[in-house]
Design a protein around this motif. Structure first.
Motif, PDB file in Angstrom:
ATOM      1  N   TYR A  80       0.943  -1.163  -0.091  1.00 15.25           N
ATOM      2  CA  TYR A  80       0.084   0.265  -0.016  1.00 15.25           C
ATOM      3  C   TYR A  80       1.200   1.349  -0.095  1.00 15.25           C
ATOM      4  O   TYR A  80       1.511   1.022   0.950  1.00 15.25           O
ATOM      5  CB  TYR A  80      -1.095   0.246   1.148  1.00 15.25           C
ATOM      6  N   VAL A  81       0.401   2.380  -0.800  1.00 13.79           N
ATOM      7  CA  VAL A  81       1.142   4.020  -0.877  1.00 13.79           C
ATOM      8  C   VAL A  81       0.016   4.668  -0.201  1.00 13.79           C
ATOM      9  O   VAL A  81      -1.156   4.474  -0.675  1.00 13.79           O
ATOM     10  CB  VAL A  81       1.646   4.226  -2.429  1.00 13.79           C
ATOM     11  N   ILE A  82       0.748   5.251   0.744  1.00 10.31           N
ATOM     12  CA  ILE A  82      -0.089   6.498   1.483  1.00 10.31           C
ATOM     13  C   ILE A  82      -0.188   7.784  -0.025  1.00 10.31           C
ATOM     14  O   ILE A  82       1.160   8.068   0.733  1.00 10.31           O
ATOM     15  CB  ILE A  82       0.172   6.338   2.420  1.00 10.31           C
ATOM     16  N   SER A  83      -0.824   8.253   0.004  1.00 14.62           N
ATOM     17  CA  SER A  83      -0.847   9.216  -0.522  1.00 14.62           C
ATOM     18  C   SER A  83      -1.293  10.544   0.499  1.00 14.62           C
ATOM     19  O   SER A  83      -2.287  10.788   1.124  1.00 14.62           O
ATOM     20  CB  SER A  83      -1.321   9.597  -1.305  1.00 14.62           C
ATOM     21  N   LEU A  84      -0.956  11.710   0.243  1.00 15.57           N
ATOM     22  CA  LEU A  84      -1.445  13.314   1.675  1.00 15.57           C
ATOM     23  C   LEU A  84      -1.595  14.172   0.614  1.00 15.57           C
ATOM     24  O   LEU A  84      -1.579  15.518   0.848  1.00 15.57           O
ATOM     25  CB  LEU A  84      -0.549  13.730   1.859  1.00 15.57           C
ATOM     26  N   ARG A  85      -1.626  13.260  -0.827  1.00 13.68           N
ATOM     27  CA  ARG A  85      -1.819  15.000  -2.254  1.00 13.68           C
ATOM     28  C   ARG A  85      -3.534  14.871  -1.065  1.00 13.68           C
ATOM     29  O   ARG A  85      -4.324  15.066  -0.884  1.00 13.68           O
ATOM     30  CB  ARG A  85      -1.643  14.507  -3.359  1.00 13.68           C
ATOM     31  N   PRO A  86      -3.482  16.730  -2.265  1.00 11.09           N
ATOM     32  CA  PRO A  86      -4.966  17.003  -2.086  1.00 11.09           C
ATOM     33  C   PRO A  86      -6.231  16.099  -2.458  1.00 11.09           C
ATOM     34  O   PRO A  86      -6.372  15.340  -3.162  1.00 11.09           O
ATOM     35  CB  PRO A  86      -4.856  18.210  -2.697  1.00 11.09           C
ATOM     36  N   ARG A 138      -9.138   2.173   7.271  1.00 11.99           N
ATOM     37  CA  ARG A 138      -9.106   1.692   6.577  1.00 11.99           C
ATOM     38  C   ARG A 138      -7.016   1.576   6.744  1.00 11.99           C
ATOM     39  O   ARG A 138      -5.952   0.973   6.625  1.00 11.99           O
ATOM     40  CB  ARG A 138      -8.663   2.120   4.533  1.00 11.99           C
ATOM     41  N   LEU A 139      -6.621   3.067   7.451  1.00  9.88           N
ATOM     42  CA  LEU A 139      -5.106   2.980   7.616  1.00  9.88           C
ATOM     43  C   LEU A 139      -4.902   1.906   9.177  1.00  9.88           C
ATOM     44  O   LEU A 139      -4.043   1.369   9.063  1.00  9.88           O
ATOM     45  CB  LEU A 139      -4.779   4.183   8.208  1.00  9.88           C
ATOM     46  N   ALA A 184      -0.060  -5.167   6.591  1.00  8.06           N
ATOM     47  CA  ALA A 184       1.478  -4.782   6.147  1.00  8.06           C
ATOM     48  C   ALA A 184       1.855  -2.932   6.188  1.00  8.06           C
ATOM     49  O   ALA A 184       1.504  -2.287   6.197  1.00  8.06           O
ATOM     50  CB  ALA A 184       2.163  -5.594   5.368  1.00  8.06           C
ATOM     51  N   LYS A 185       2.944  -3.181   6.652  1.00  7.77           N
ATOM     52  CA  LYS A 185       4.389  -1.874   6.357  1.00  7.77           C
ATOM     53  C   LYS A 185       3.808  -1.093   5.522  1.00  7.77           C
ATOM     54  O   LYS A 185       4.022  -1.876   3.906  1.00  7.77           O
ATOM     55  CB  LYS A 185       5.362  -2.054   7.546  1.00  7.77           C
ATOM     56  N   PRO A 186       3.216   0.008   5.308  1.00  6.73           N
ATOM     57  CA  PRO A 186       2.801   0.431   3.504  1.00  6.73           C
ATOM     58  C   PRO A 186       4.223   1.639   3.943  1.00  6.73           C
ATOM     59  O   PRO A 186       5.398   1.856   4.023  1.00  6.73           O
ATOM     60  CB  PRO A 186       1.809   1.650   4.153  1.00  6.73           C
ATOM     61  N   TRP A 187       4.613   2.089   1.837  1.00 11.62           N
ATOM     62  CA  TRP A 187       5.147   3.472   1.916  1.00 11.62           C
ATOM     63  C   TRP A 187       4.414   4.522   1.828  1.00 11.62           C
ATOM     64  O   TRP A 187       3.287   4.789   1.844  1.00 11.62           O
ATOM     65  CB  TRP A 187       5.128   2.737   0.402  1.00 11.62           C
ATOM     66  N   LYS A 244       1.237   4.466  13.031  1.00 12.63           N
ATOM     67  CA  LYS A 244       0.966   3.820  12.402  1.00 12.63           C
ATOM     68  C   LYS A 244       2.195   4.116  11.343  1.00 12.63           C
ATOM     69  O   LYS A 244       2.825   3.900  10.402  1.00 12.63           O
ATOM     70  CB  LYS A 244      -0.086   2.924  12.231  1.00 12.63           C
ATOM     71  N   LEU A 245       1.192   5.735  11.162  1.00  5.58           N
ATOM     72  CA  LEU A 245       2.717   6.192   9.775  1.00  5.58           C
ATOM     73  C   LEU A 245       3.176   6.724  10.098  1.00  5.58           C
ATOM     74  O   LEU A 245       4.270   6.403   8.742  1.00  5.58           O
ATOM     75  CB  LEU A 245       1.295   7.058   9.569  1.00  5.58           C
ATOM     76  N   ARG A 246       4.057   6.781  10.749  1.00  4.92           N
ATOM     77  CA  ARG A 246       5.588   6.893  11.140  1.00  4.92           C
ATOM     78  C   ARG A 246       6.387   5.983  11.217  1.00  4.92           C
ATOM     79  O   ARG A 246       7.771   5.519  10.699  1.00  4.92           O
ATOM     80  CB  ARG A 246       5.917   6.982  12.979  1.00  4.92           C
TER      81      ARG A 246
END
Length: 250
Positions: free
Chosen positions: A7-13, A172-173, A178-181, A204-206
């Motif tokens: 999984y790739v986490i996106s912080l885009r708008p 979802r987070l 598993a550990k995301p990117w 978890k994000l960190r």
């Protein structure tokens, strides 16, 4: 595929995740959108006046594709004779070309430092430089150009409006197996996300591995307490961020 099952986490708008989804899918990954903000075009009279002045400058700089979209929604973009147009990166340059500016200069190092190293911006004493941007972010450009003797005509053509991260995204987070990117293209977005997430989800994000768009952002992740791998991608373009992740696994 190198990122199959990741999984790739996106912080885009809000509404700006499609290009990262495509890049991630090409490597077998899925995207989890954690938008802490949305983009709002500023259309008041003062902004329109500032934009007209910026577009009449000797040099015009666009700091992001969002700045180009907002500016072009308010005023037709046309290159005047003898005028130079610069963009922070390839994505912004491409947005300018789509909006009618055929000749655009952008650096190979796609960040503020790379932009300021362009020959067009080294000797600018006595010149007017229009800056198409937003409040916050990229705080190096205008002060540096002023120190070089330029008059900076700033047009904040959009703003980043904070939003609550959706409960669906939070769930979802929390459920990620598993550990995301983390695809990191904005230090401001990272700060907002970490302050808005519940403590367990911020932790978890960190724990995520990070592909950052610049060394400055990589250091921001380290300073924010990220404990995994922190890689520097060639640019903030989604395909470059995802390629950095895939290369680390491959």
């Amino acid at each position: 595929m190198p990122l199959a099952g990741c999984y790739v986490i996106s912080l885009r708008p809000v509404g700006a995740h499609a290009s990262l989804r495509r890049a991630a899918a090409a490597q077998g990954a899925r995207v989890l959108a954690l938008s802490p903000w949305r983009i709002e075009t500023q259309s008041d009279a003062a902004t329109r006046r500032a934009l007209r002045e910026a577009l009449a400058a000797d040099i015009v700089i666009a700091t992001s594709p969002a700045a180009v979209r907002a500016a072009s929604a308010l005023h037709a973009l046309r290159k005047r004779h003898g005028q130079a147009w610069c963009a922070v990166g390839a994505g912004t340059a491409a947005a300018l070309r789509r909006s009618g500016i055929d000749e655009v200069v952008s650096p190979s190092r796609m960040d503020s430092e790379g932009l300021l190293a362009l020959p067009e911006l080294r000797s600018v004493r006595g010149r007017e430089i229009g800056l198409l941007t937003a409040p916050g972010g990229r705080g190096l450009i205008a002060p540096t150009l002023r120190k070089r003797g330029a008059t900076v005509l700033r047009a904040d053509v959009y703003r980043r409006a904070e939003v609550a991260i959706s409960s669906v995204a939070l769930a979802r987070l929390r459920a990620l197996p598993a550990k995301p990117w983390l695809a990191l293209g904005s230090g401001e977005a990272l700060h907002l996300a970490l302050t808005r997430l519940p403590a367990d989800l911020a932790a978890k994000l960190r724990s995520a591995d990070v592909a950052a768009a610049s060394e400055r952002l990589a250091q921001a992740a380290r300073d924010a307490g990220f404990r995994g791998r922190v890689l520097v991608a060639p640019s903030a373009r989604p395909r470059d961020l995802v390629a950095a992740m895939a290369g680390a696994i491959g």
